[in-house]
Scaffold this motif. Sequence first.
Motif, mmCIF file in Angstrom:
data_model
loop_
_atom_site.group_PDB
_atom_site.id
_atom_site.type_symbol
_atom_site.label_atom_id
_atom_site.label_comp_id
_atom_site.label_asym_id
_atom_site.label_seq_id
_atom_site.Cartn_x
_atom_site.Cartn_y
_atom_site.Cartn_z
ATOM 1 N N ALA A 36 50.944 18.476 -62.465
ATOM 2 C CA ALA A 36 50.634 17.323 -63.157
ATOM 3 C C ALA A 36 49.349 16.423 -62.438
ATOM 4 O O ALA A 36 49.452 16.443 -61.331
ATOM 5 C CB ALA A 36 51.525 16.384 -63.543
ATOM 6 N N ARG A 52 41.896 16.808 -66.754
ATOM 7 C CA ARG A 52 42.881 17.149 -65.721
ATOM 8 C C ARG A 52 42.915 18.360 -65.284
ATOM 9 O O ARG A 52 43.210 18.758 -63.959
ATOM 10 C CB ARG A 52 44.303 16.943 -66.205
ATOM 11 C CG ARG A 52 44.580 15.254 -66.657
ATOM 12 C CD ARG A 52 45.928 15.049 -67.471
ATOM 13 N NE ARG A 52 46.134 13.717 -67.679
ATOM 14 C CZ ARG A 52 46.867 13.014 -68.463
ATOM 15 N NH1 ARG A 52 47.528 14.008 -69.354
ATOM 16 N NH2 ARG A 52 47.040 11.923 -68.664
ATOM 17 N N GLU A 98 47.853 12.693 -62.721
ATOM 18 C CA GLU A 98 47.832 11.178 -63.292
ATOM 19 C C GLU A 98 46.583 10.571 -63.328
ATOM 20 O O GLU A 98 46.495 10.300 -62.164
ATOM 21 C CB GLU A 98 49.253 10.411 -63.022
ATOM 22 C CG GLU A 98 49.325 9.180 -63.641
ATOM 23 C CD GLU A 98 50.432 8.340 -62.659
ATOM 24 O OE1 GLU A 98 50.523 7.050 -63.589
ATOM 25 O OE2 GLU A 98 51.235 8.988 -62.074
ATOM 26 N N PHE A 156 43.191 8.710 -59.184
ATOM 27 C CA PHE A 156 44.222 9.447 -59.933
ATOM 28 C C PHE A 156 45.117 10.161 -59.027
ATOM 29 O O PHE A 156 44.946 10.110 -57.718
ATOM 30 C CB PHE A 156 43.638 10.738 -60.536
ATOM 31 C CG PHE A 156 42.746 11.751 -59.689
ATOM 32 C CD1 PHE A 156 43.265 12.641 -58.960
ATOM 33 C CD2 PHE A 156 41.475 11.400 -59.665
ATOM 34 C CE1 PHE A 156 42.455 13.610 -58.252
ATOM 35 C CE2 PHE A 156 40.391 12.130 -59.073
ATOM 36 C CZ PHE A 156 40.933 13.246 -58.258
ATOM 37 N N THR A 157 46.206 10.859 -59.216
ATOM 38 C CA THR A 157 47.326 11.397 -58.612
ATOM 39 C C THR A 157 47.474 12.712 -58.931
ATOM 40 O O THR A 157 47.782 12.789 -60.089
ATOM 41 C CB THR A 157 48.565 10.545 -58.543
ATOM 42 O OG1 THR A 157 48.493 9.192 -58.270
ATOM 43 C CG2 THR A 157 49.679 11.098 -57.747
ATOM 44 N N TRP A 162 45.096 6.955 -63.006
ATOM 45 C CA TRP A 162 45.490 5.751 -63.039
ATOM 46 C C TRP A 162 45.013 4.791 -64.188
ATOM 47 O O TRP A 162 43.818 4.940 -64.527
ATOM 48 C CB TRP A 162 44.964 5.021 -61.658
ATOM 49 C CG TRP A 162 45.630 5.796 -60.582
ATOM 50 C CD1 TRP A 162 46.512 6.701 -60.446
ATOM 51 C CD2 TRP A 162 45.003 5.654 -58.970
ATOM 52 N NE1 TRP A 162 47.003 7.167 -59.317
ATOM 53 C CE2 TRP A 162 45.781 6.601 -58.195
ATOM 54 C CE3 TRP A 162 44.210 4.938 -58.636
ATOM 55 C CZ2 TRP A 162 45.967 6.774 -57.046
ATOM 56 C CZ3 TRP A 162 43.749 5.124 -57.292
ATOM 57 C CH2 TRP A 162 44.721 5.964 -56.544
ATOM 58 N N ASP A 212 47.259 11.175 -53.496
ATOM 59 C CA ASP A 212 46.741 9.824 -54.488
ATOM 60 C C ASP A 212 45.202 9.839 -53.853
ATOM 61 O O ASP A 212 44.689 9.720 -52.744
ATOM 62 C CB ASP A 212 47.210 8.374 -53.740
ATOM 63 C CG ASP A 212 48.488 8.478 -54.315
ATOM 64 O OD1 ASP A 212 48.890 8.970 -55.403
ATOM 65 O OD2 ASP A 212 49.577 7.890 -53.438
ATOM 66 N N ASP A 259 50.273 15.639 -58.684
ATOM 67 C CA ASP A 259 51.463 16.010 -58.319
ATOM 68 C C ASP A 259 51.355 17.689 -58.215
ATOM 69 O O ASP A 259 51.361 18.491 -59.024
ATOM 70 C CB ASP A 259 52.456 15.625 -59.295
ATOM 71 C CG ASP A 259 53.914 16.054 -59.051
ATOM 72 O OD1 ASP A 259 54.091 16.665 -57.882
ATOM 73 O OD2 ASP A 259 54.639 15.547 -59.893
#
Length: 696
Positions: free
Chosen positions: A172, A149, A174, A182-183, A176, A231, A185
């Motif tokens: 952050a 990440r 995330e 992934f996302t 999936w 996204d 933030d």
Amino acid sequence: MSTNTATSKNTGGPVWDWAAGHGPVTGALSATTGAFALAATGAATGMPPGWALAVGAAGAIGHTVTGLRARLAARTIGMRSASWLVGAGWTTWAMTSGPLTWTALGSLAVIGVGIGTTTHSSNIHEEARELEALAAADRQVAADLSAERRAIAAEWVDRVQRVCGLTLRVLAVEIWPTGTGFTVDAELPSGGATYDKIAGYSAQLSADARLPHGCTAVASQGIHQGRVLIDVTTVNVLSEERTYPSDYSPLSIYTGIPWGYRTNAEEICVYLREQCALVVGPTGSGKTNMVHVILAGFARTTDVLTWVIDLNAGSAGLSWVRPALDENGAPVEGVRPGIDWLASTYEEATLMLDAALAIGLRRKVAYQDLMAQANTDQLPISAEIPQIMLVIDEGAEILTSTDRRMKELAKKILEVIRMLRAMGIRTVLTALGATGSVLGNLMIRREAKARVCLTGGEVEGMDLSKVFPGSRGLKVDQAPFKGAGFMGTPESAAALFKNWRILPNQIRDIVVATSDMHPALDDISSKAAGDAYANRWAPERTAWMRDPASTPAADAGRSGQPAATDGLNLSALRNEQAAPVTDEDATVRAFMEQIDAQFATAPEPGSTPEPPAASPGLNLSALRDSDDEGGPAWVADAVAAIKAAGAAGMKPSAVADLVRRSRQAVRAALKAAAERGELVYRDNGPHSVYVHPDHA
């Protein structure tokens, strides 16, 4: 007696599990009783004491080896080995001095308590070691994932800085669960930056990230206006074809109805209790399949009845009706049609729309007490009072048609959309293209909050900005696959999606599987709809579904042939067989049509005080909108558009583009409307506009 014993063993008393391992108490009892039995037997039979010591040593060695293989703690291995040796030592001593003395029995009891206590302690220690090992493994996985990440965060901070000129602070990342992306933030930099700036660079970010075709990087709103969600799709799930899910479990209008899946492979649902929907898709984009997916969702809904209007021989709803009717048109036992009503002709569509309006108006009066009890101004929809969903194939084209009969249908459709939201009657319209002529109606844009645009790679007539105004970064070439496109709802921003493939055999399965789920129209609504609804499946009204010879032709208005109407007896409006036309007549007619189209020599509606006399010959103005006291039929749309424009008003040229009429005809009609007081003319030279009286 044996039966009673067996019964008592099964119905009461402790149940022994002989396959279970020993615990601290049972293990200690087993060890001490075994040692005592061996010592007593050895003393009575004169067994050599060294044998017991040899057995204990062998047991200690065996447990040591087993513990090492199981990777037990050293204290656990030492405890078990010591238990064997202590037990063997006591047995050897008891065999020589006698096991029945108080000294021997007391020392054996002490040994048993010691074994039980140390066993309990070692079990707790081993359990703690196991939990710690699992936690360590989880920490290692988290550390590895955290490293991934952190790498993603650093990469996208650099990318957004390079492409968009913004420095983000990633909060952050995330991953999936589907493994398709992934996302990110992130917090936007101070200074008034918004997520829109990143959203406008979607294509550039996707290219910079070297994403596969069909994968995108889409920015959307975060938890507040200073945050952004990006996204990123890394696996193109739109390229593969997925069949409609075989889960036909019941749905509700309140819980959402799935219409497809996003690029992260998650289902996307629509909530149509208060909203209408619009589905746009050119030929070959999968629009018909999308209609079947919509009908499948409604068929699974326990509080929805589906009415379908398809003036193209009813093709959209036929496969949902035929499994429930036999060759004579009689209902098949145990099977109900997947839709509640199907209209394939202008006449049947008129009956359906009249019934919908009658139901809505009757519900407004009859259910006042029910709404008061529920403390709401909307009719509580349930299986007892179902919502009616009108699915109108190519309905947007009906609303923009210039044919007289289609205008009547369009008027009724707009009345349903405008008046019956609270009473649980909503529409799903489809259209062939995302153009201004189709989406120019203000009512469609305002009420159809759930919108779908199937592209299939088609570029012509696919203006995504008209379907999803305000959305940025959407490009037709991102969804080149059949059945793929863009979908946006009030709950989910416009983004890529794809619907499932649904085949005729699965439609039959859904019709059979969901027959028991369909609600019945409430008595109040059924009485308001009258015989037109009660006899909708009468064999004589469904004969066209079974006999190809009686299949209704395409609606006359859709083919450009209006029905006979009162008023002028013009050849352009007749349905009867025309007289034979000679070559000379045809030449003259074609020449006159070209002249009239090029120079607009025929009189415009309203330009003369009296209508022209009926003539059996050519009168091209007969093909134009008829005038009445309120002017041409399109004046109402023009007035509504001018009202929506506010105090700025609209120029006659803009109105002409909107209603697709000549500027000369528009100026004359607007001038007449101003004389009637419907509009106000604001003279400002070349910038003159018409303004609605509310904004004058």
